[in-house]
Design an enzyme around this catalytic site. Structure first.
Site, PDB file in Angstrom:
ATOM      1  N   LYS A   1     -49.238  51.247  -6.812  1.00 30.45           N
ATOM      2  CA  LYS A   1     -49.882  51.924  -5.673  1.00 30.45           C
ATOM      3  C   LYS A   1     -49.148  51.556  -4.368  1.00 30.45           C
ATOM      4  O   LYS A   1     -47.939  51.325  -4.391  1.00 30.45           O
ATOM      5  CB  LYS A   1     -51.364  51.579  -5.598  1.00 30.45           C
TER       6      LYS A   1
ATOM      7  N   HIS B   1     -52.620  61.657 -10.080  1.00 27.84           N
ATOM      8  CA  HIS B   1     -53.478  60.468 -10.040  1.00 27.84           C
ATOM      9  C   HIS B   1     -54.741  60.822  -9.249  1.00 27.84           C
ATOM     10  O   HIS B   1     -54.679  61.588  -8.282  1.00 27.84           O
ATOM     11  CB  HIS B   1     -52.727  59.305  -9.382  1.00 27.84           C
TER      12      HIS B   1
ATOM     13  N   GLU C   1     -56.314  59.338  -7.053  1.00 24.63           N
ATOM     14  CA  GLU C   1     -56.221  59.069  -5.602  1.00 24.63           C
ATOM     15  C   GLU C   1     -55.467  60.199  -4.895  1.00 24.63           C
ATOM     16  O   GLU C   1     -55.751  60.543  -3.752  1.00 24.63           O
ATOM     17  CB  GLU C   1     -55.559  57.697  -5.369  1.00 24.63           C
TER      18      GLU C   1
HETATM   19  C1  PEP Z   1     -54.519  53.201 -11.637  1.00 23.54           C
HETATM   20  O1  PEP Z   1     -54.277  53.112 -10.452  1.00 23.54           O
HETATM   21  O2  PEP Z   1     -53.996  54.098 -12.289  1.00 23.54           O
HETATM   22  C2  PEP Z   1     -55.427  52.236 -12.248  1.00 23.54           C
HETATM   23  C3  PEP Z   1     -55.784  52.402 -13.488  1.00 23.54           C
HETATM   24  O3  PEP Z   1     -55.848  51.193 -11.431  1.00 23.54           O
HETATM   25  P1  PEP Z   1     -56.673  49.898 -11.913  1.00 23.54           P
HETATM   26  O4  PEP Z   1     -55.993  49.369 -13.151  1.00 23.54           O
HETATM   27  O5  PEP Z   1     -56.584  48.960 -10.762  1.00 23.54           O
HETATM   28  O6  PEP Z   1     -58.061  50.349 -12.211  1.00 23.54           O
END
Ligand code: PEP
Length: 254
Positions: A11, A95, A97
């Site tokens: 990220k 994703h 986000e």
């Molecule tokens: C992601 O960002 O794809 C994810 C799965 O994050 P986390 O493992 O922190 O839940």
């Protein structure tokens, strides 16, 4: 047997210094195992640095997003050609986000998916339901619609060179994880849906689980028949955690 993939989504985290330290630990600890792919997806400004740091280690490099355009007046964007130039073999697309914070639609994701496959960059297509949708019993419908949006535009042949990541939105970055049974149910449904288009492709396509996967819960998730690896956010920033997940995945190949 399908490929197993352990992918880190860093990220928007890190600095030159922290990335040097993380990559130092990962390159020292990663083990090459037949059929297991280890992938890291740094923030775009650090992709070149990570390409240098990974050297000859069996760590593949991916990006977290890309434009579907080839070049031109698209300030703030980068192209698949640029990612390839830096040594990226994969790109995360859609994703949650990007969908929720940056307004990416199913159609945008489908355009990027087509462009990525056609440029020989493997898309990691993210899909998943919100908590509200799960509680309303809509999980399979939501995920299936997200797959269909890409399948209808890209065609099943392009999925021969793709990866899917099932990431329940309520489990991303929350510390909540789908139970192995919940995840397996959705993975099996995705595979069955793809099999209607092309059974051979569906049997070969890696479907990763994402959502608070960590060193403690990876074994039970990766033991499921249709879970072919993980897309890992938070835990991918800690070398020990990430390498433990890689070791669990390596066990699965035996
Ligand atoms: C992601 O960002 O794809 C994810 C799965 O994050 P986390 O493992 O922190 O839940």
């Amino acid at each position: 047997m399908r490929k197993t993939i352990v992918a880190g989504n860093w990220k928007m985290n890190g600095s030159s210094e922290s990335i040097k330290s993380l990559m130092g630990a990962l390159t020292a600890g990663v083990v090459a195992v037949d059929g297991l792919e280890t992938l890291v997806c740094p923030p775009a400004p650090y992709i070149g640095l990570v390409a240098d740091l990974k050297g000859e280690s069996p760590i593949a490099l991916g990006a977290q997003n890309v434009s579907a355009q080839e070049s031109g007046a698209f300030t703030g964007e980068w192209s698949l050609g640029m990612l390839q130039d830096l040594g990226c073999s994969h790109v995360i697309l859609g994703h949650s986000e990007r969908r929720s914070l940056f307004g990416e639609t199913d159609a945008d994701v489908a355009d990027k998916f087509v462009a990525a496959v056609d440029a020989d960059v493997i898309p990691v297509l993210c899909i998943g339901e919100t908590l509200e949708q799960r509680e309303a019993g809509q999980t399979i419908d939501v995920v299936s619609a997200q797959v269909d949006a890409v399948l209808n535009q890209a065609g099943s042949e392009r999925f021969m060179n793709a990866v899917i990541a099932y990431e329940p939105v309520w489990a991303i970055g929350t510390g909540l994880t789908a139970t192995p049974e919940q995840a397996q149910e959705v993975h099996a449904a995705i595979r069955a849906q793809l099999a209607q288009a092309d059974a051979d492709m569906a049997a070969k396509l890696p479907i990763l689980y994402g959502g608070s996967m960590n060193a403690g819960n990876a074994a039970e998730l990766l033991a499921q028949n249709d879970i072919d690896g993980g897309l890992i956010g938070g835990a991918s920033l800690k070398a020990d955690e990430f390498l433990t997940i890689c070791a669990v995945a390596a066990e699965r190949r035996k």
